[in-house]
Design an enzyme around this catalytic site. Structure first.
Site, mmCIF file in Angstrom:
data_model
loop_
_atom_site.group_PDB
_atom_site.id
_atom_site.type_symbol
_atom_site.label_atom_id
_atom_site.label_comp_id
_atom_site.label_asym_id
_atom_site.label_seq_id
_atom_site.Cartn_x
_atom_site.Cartn_y
_atom_site.Cartn_z
ATOM 1 C CG HIS A 1 47.414 38.223 28.675
ATOM 2 N ND1 HIS A 1 47.712 36.994 28.140
ATOM 3 C CD2 HIS A 1 48.591 38.739 29.096
ATOM 4 C CE1 HIS A 1 49.017 36.790 28.220
ATOM 5 N NE2 HIS A 1 49.571 37.826 28.797
ATOM 6 C CG HIS A 2 42.063 39.052 27.488
ATOM 7 N ND1 HIS A 2 42.629 37.807 27.401
ATOM 8 C CD2 HIS A 2 42.438 39.710 26.370
ATOM 9 C CE1 HIS A 2 43.301 37.702 26.267
ATOM 10 N NE2 HIS A 2 43.212 38.837 25.623
ATOM 11 C CB CYS B 1 39.751 35.744 26.293
ATOM 12 S SG CYS B 1 40.909 34.397 26.128
#
Lengths: 151, 151, 151, 151, 151, 151, 151, 151, 151, 151
Positions: free
Chosen positions: H42-43, H111
């Site tokens: 995702h990041h 994250c």
């Protein structure tokens, strides 16, 4: 009560009587982490902790367990930590006539824990340094280094 | 709120009144790991940690728990850690007129933890050294060594 | 990505604006164990660890959390650990004009962990010492001693 | 076997080729706790532990992971711990021409554990100090202090 | 009983016979945390702990496990800790003719634990420093620093 | 004050908006050791500690950092620990409709530390178990086991 | 002496007076690691340690610090550890009429340390379980699990 | 980037090719504390931690280091921790056809640490249990017990 | 020698004489971490460690330090660890006629450390369970849980 | 090489010859943390760790150090950890004909550390349970509980 004050009945002479040997060793001897229990003469409340002892022999050497016995003699009395530290150092100094004696006591005082202030983790550290431990900062420091060596 | 500021009503004189003794002891006395809680005067947010105190007596000796009481008096006010450290040192210095006084405070500030920066593990250490602790680096160092001796 | 580089938009002046006070305190102030996260400019891989900061005030004192803010400003950029250490020290030096500033950063670099060498436990330590921390070995040493005091 | 000796095929030049930068940083850079595995040339039995490296840059700075690579090159050979320590120090010295280089290796030798003596906890520590680390005891000591800072 | 005293039958010469090499290494070599078990000659009660050994080579280098063997030879006898420390140091000194030898032994004595005093945590530390370790306080201190570096 | 209560302005819907995914995973997901700071609504004194969260997905999975965000929303208010625990559990339950949700909060309350009782080490543990964590003792226990696994 | 027995003058009713709330919470609430100091009625020697308390509310919830106050009331008397444990449990049970109450006390007795036996590390653990903690082994076990979760 | 995703180019078949043996062993085999580094899809921010693997052989046994290789293959990709856990379990299950497979991954996600929430200590634990680990709670529990056994 | 065998001269009756009280307490009482030193009857070599004792009173309660005394009586003899464990359990069972008695001894045997095998870290654990500790696995387990609760 | 394989020359019969006694003890006997070193037969690289052994006597009891000897015999060979575990269990089972035998081995394999995968912290755990340890989950669990009791 009898138990806490049995130190009054013993003398350093009785204990060291036949445990002092002539030996050719002139390096610092340290006995550390000697458990210690005593009774504060102000509040009759216990204080307890550890004593660390060092001496640099001047021909005369003493059986190691005798150093612990001396701690017993003086702690089994009504005491003040500052005085207890000094009495142990002086007794060793007189008996062994070493080049130097160092005594450090680190103790928790129940009067700080159980009474008003309630400082549960506070510890009091007192020390007495005689002979070369007083005159030579390096001996003093080496003693503290060896004592602090935690496992 | 009342509780955090009760330090304003007590004075060092009240506490030390009859706990100062004449005793022939001239080695450093350390009381370490005294838990301490105070309120930052900027954000009214708590900071807390430990104070370590040492003094080298000049004839006058004080009951050990009184040193913890002095920490209480000055920490139970709106404070700044730098000022708190100095007030404790000065108070002991005036009351005992010792050869030296050393105070180290290590504290976590909730303002750093709960507000913007969120640095949860940051600790602030401040110290004030008076008398021989200022003039003699060895006393200063010996104090730090004894204080750091973790069990 | 935006998050890791937000440090570019903030300036030390913005942060310290109204947090510098005149206070009569001239002993070392240490803020240690400030968590720190940054991004290595060579591989765009994170490195993180702790910063320890000390300064000896010269009349001007700063709010403690501001020191942590300065660490944020310079670490939220593409960085090299050596340069980051210096930028923090210089920024504090310019803002407070203290007698001395010391900054130590200890960090793990993900590039050492996740790429070829795979040295998982390696830590890098960098330091910058300005003013009396550079000229006086005792201040330098006292700072390291206070910083190393683990609980 | 091939794996343990792959260090013979790599050279320090290959690795440092393009990872040396000109940077204005003249404070000690420490990379510590670099895991290390090697093979004792006497018994072909492994020894392993950690290397700690420091250098004080003289204009030239090296990518941090390269220091770990140099450890790899020299440990992936048949070795003696004393020689391994020196080879790492000399290689860094020649490549960076710094003001000083310090290398400490702390390792457990399986030959002490698995053969006759069976001393399972024994660790061997070797060190090589070049440049200012050799001439200036304070640099030497500061390196040891920073390296010993355990978390 | 036979086992505890088998040290009488071995000599240092037997052990070091072909394990001394000429090597160009002149930095301190430390072997620490060598487990050690011996028998107190006064009470025939065991004492055990760790030996730490350092020497600074003067051309001649010895296989590391041999230092542990020397500890075995002298501890597998009826002993006094002070004498044991000295015998190990002297033996290494004579065999290697190094620039210096340092030996520290830290041990718990069952006689303190199991007999009258019952001081269960007391540890005795003895040391012997020869050559530069005696004349140069920095070597002495560096040895203690490296030995105390606990993992 | 504004900072401690900013939680009132955020809603769980805002946060989870686009972070819920369909994924074929039906085993327990645990996020543990989430640092947590809140303000006791009785004394306006902080309490802080850690939250441990588990849920067993029923098709819908949420981005891990969102669970931490939910803790933020409800702790940045005037709170009671029992209610805070329940609000977090209920919010997750409504948003993800999982097979079960478990929340444990372990916190130190400054009101116990700084006010009358002065119990500095006391910790309060509260828990809320929904769905299978309530009906199936094995899920409940497995959650506690995984959470207690300290490094 | 006065201080150790001040518990006689306080009653549980005084303390809980207005700190019991109606709240919709029916999961176990644990307050653990409550420091505790008392005086053994046999030898007038202190014993101290920690109390862990849990209750499962039945509509009525109590302010957390009140549980610590109850520990104070009953420990500031001449006591026997078994009885102290029961008194605390019964007092909570009567005041809150919860689904269950559990109390565990772990304490060191100075009489074991300072008198004849000298068992310095011995700890005594006593427990009283009422309501569902007695009838349901799973509640009992969950309480012990949560209490044992050391940080 | 290339390095973090090199897992795409390797297959489980390549690795296990000739490392599966027939052996008469039908007790649980556990490989725990396998360091693991991956990249959140995702990041694109790293997450890292440890994998613990267990299987109960059904005639076929695999070389231990191959289990670690399988962790490498699937973690060197863009991942989600839940999926990574399942892929490892399924791959082992297909290759060895054992009586059961269990995989637990405990990881810190950068994250959560470096972006908005800043929960530095949060850890995510995911698990997948196949075969008897799913059907038999005792196998499941024994695996967790053996894995949690910290040294 | 005399000291190690002084246990032969004392009897359990002498010790418990007037230390058994009638008290209305029917929950498990645990005294754990009782230091213990004994002499193996095979090799006359010491073994030492800790004893953990629990009993569930049946009206009769004993002074806590007496349990430690019973350990002394039976360990100050030539012993085998299995027999020592049983003798302590049986003695308590006969004197108190409780609902159950449990004794666990964990000890290091110097014969394993100092003689041939040299397994320095090996510990031997023996246990004897009588009454409900034998018949009820939950009591047995609760005892082990409470004993394992390390601080 | 000779040293690592000396296990081939010894037999269990030689060792247990006269160390099996008839004794009336029927509770589990555990010897844990037995250091163990062996050589992986696939890569000739060492693996080492700890063995934990338990047996429930059926009239016949063995000298404790003999269990450690059996570990030596089978580990001083070219081995696979799974097979080593079984051989130890079977040997004890045949020699003592006990009610049950349990063996757990936890080891680090240098092949995982020094070769390709470089998983430095990975540990492999294998176990073999015979007799009641196989049939009775409570014995199995109690063994694991006692073994995991770390000091």
């Amino acid at each position: 009560m009898q138990f806490f004050t049995k130190g009054y009945k013993e003398t350093v002479q009785d204990i060291l009587n036949d445990a002092i040997f002539d030996e050719n060793h002139d390096e610092m001897v340290v006995v550390k982490d000697i458990d210690l229990f005593s009774l504060c003469e102000h509040h009759l409340v216990p204080f307890f902790g550890k004593a660390h002892i060092a001496y640099i022999p001047n021909k005369k050497v003493v059986g190691l367990s005798k150093l612990a016995r001396i701690v017993e003699i003086f702690s089994r009395r009504l005491q003040v930590q500052e005085r207890l530290t000094k009495q142990i150092a002086v007794a060793i100094n007189e008996a062994l006539e070493p080049l130097g004696v160092a005594v450090v006591i680190e103790a928790a005082h129940m009067c700080m824990v159980m009474r008003g202030v309630q400082k549960m983790n506070a510890k009091t550290v007192t020390s007495v340094m005689l002979g070369v431990f007083q005159s030579d900062p390096r001996s003093r420091k080496e003693f503290l280094t060896l004592t602090m060596e935690k496992e």
